[in-house]
Design an enzyme around this catalytic site. Sequence first.
Site, mmCIF file in Angstrom:
data_model
loop_
_atom_site.group_PDB
_atom_site.id
_atom_site.type_symbol
_atom_site.label_atom_id
_atom_site.label_comp_id
_atom_site.label_asym_id
_atom_site.label_seq_id
_atom_site.Cartn_x
_atom_site.Cartn_y
_atom_site.Cartn_z
ATOM 1 N N HIS A 70 -1.212 14.375 6.602
ATOM 2 C CA HIS A 70 -2.359 13.790 5.911
ATOM 3 C C HIS A 70 -1.968 13.191 4.564
ATOM 4 C CE1 HIS A 70 -5.573 16.229 8.318
ATOM 5 N NE2 HIS A 70 -4.751 15.539 9.092
ATOM 6 N N GLU A 72 -3.204 13.500 1.572
ATOM 7 C CA GLU A 72 -3.118 14.432 0.443
ATOM 8 C C GLU A 72 -1.793 15.183 0.455
ATOM 9 O OE1 GLU A 72 -7.422 14.663 2.052
ATOM 10 O OE2 GLU A 72 -5.407 14.252 2.820
ATOM 11 N N CYS A 98 -9.574 17.557 4.563
ATOM 12 C CA CYS A 98 -9.770 18.596 5.565
ATOM 13 C C CYS A 98 -9.559 19.949 4.878
ATOM 14 C CB CYS A 98 -8.803 18.404 6.732
ATOM 15 S SG CYS A 98 -7.071 18.798 6.346
ATOM 16 N N CYS A 101 -5.836 20.550 3.738
ATOM 17 C CA CYS A 101 -5.482 19.733 2.572
ATOM 18 C C CYS A 101 -6.197 20.233 1.322
ATOM 19 C CB CYS A 101 -5.780 18.267 2.825
ATOM 20 S SG CYS A 101 -4.606 17.489 3.967
#
Length: 165
Positions: A70, A72, A98, A101
Amino acid sequence: MKRPEWDQYFMKLAMLASERATCPRMHCGCVLVKNKNVIATGYNGSIPGDDHCEDVGCLVVENHCQRTVHAEMNALVQAARHGNSVEGATAYVTNMPCTTCAKSVVTAGVKRVVVFSEYHDTLATYFFSKAGVTIDKIPMPSKEIVYDLKNYSSARPCEETHEKK
């Protein structure tokens, strides 16, 4: 032409980073900022050397793509690899992080998260609240980038100045 406010400026950079994403399920970008300076960027993409979802398909387990790192996480890893502390930083993320993250952002010391889009099935708000991380939801900035060459006498588009060989 009005200059964008800082939040819009950094969110536009996150939007630009999201254009590099390689997972068609979601394009997400993240920009980590400290003292009005960008310290790292990230986008959804495969680990170095692996295939990209857009080329070979997503590796989906329980409705989540496992091939993709992801935005992040990529930004946090980039900051760490370059020795940049994110303690007290702000994360500008195109989508609400999410749960995983969010926990990583909290653990890394980020103190503020700015988003313009929600994300399904996440406990991010819960973990941010428990850790005292501020969440600011802003409207999506304009996708238009205004660059005015007409009002600057010495600036011309490159295609007008290329010399033919």
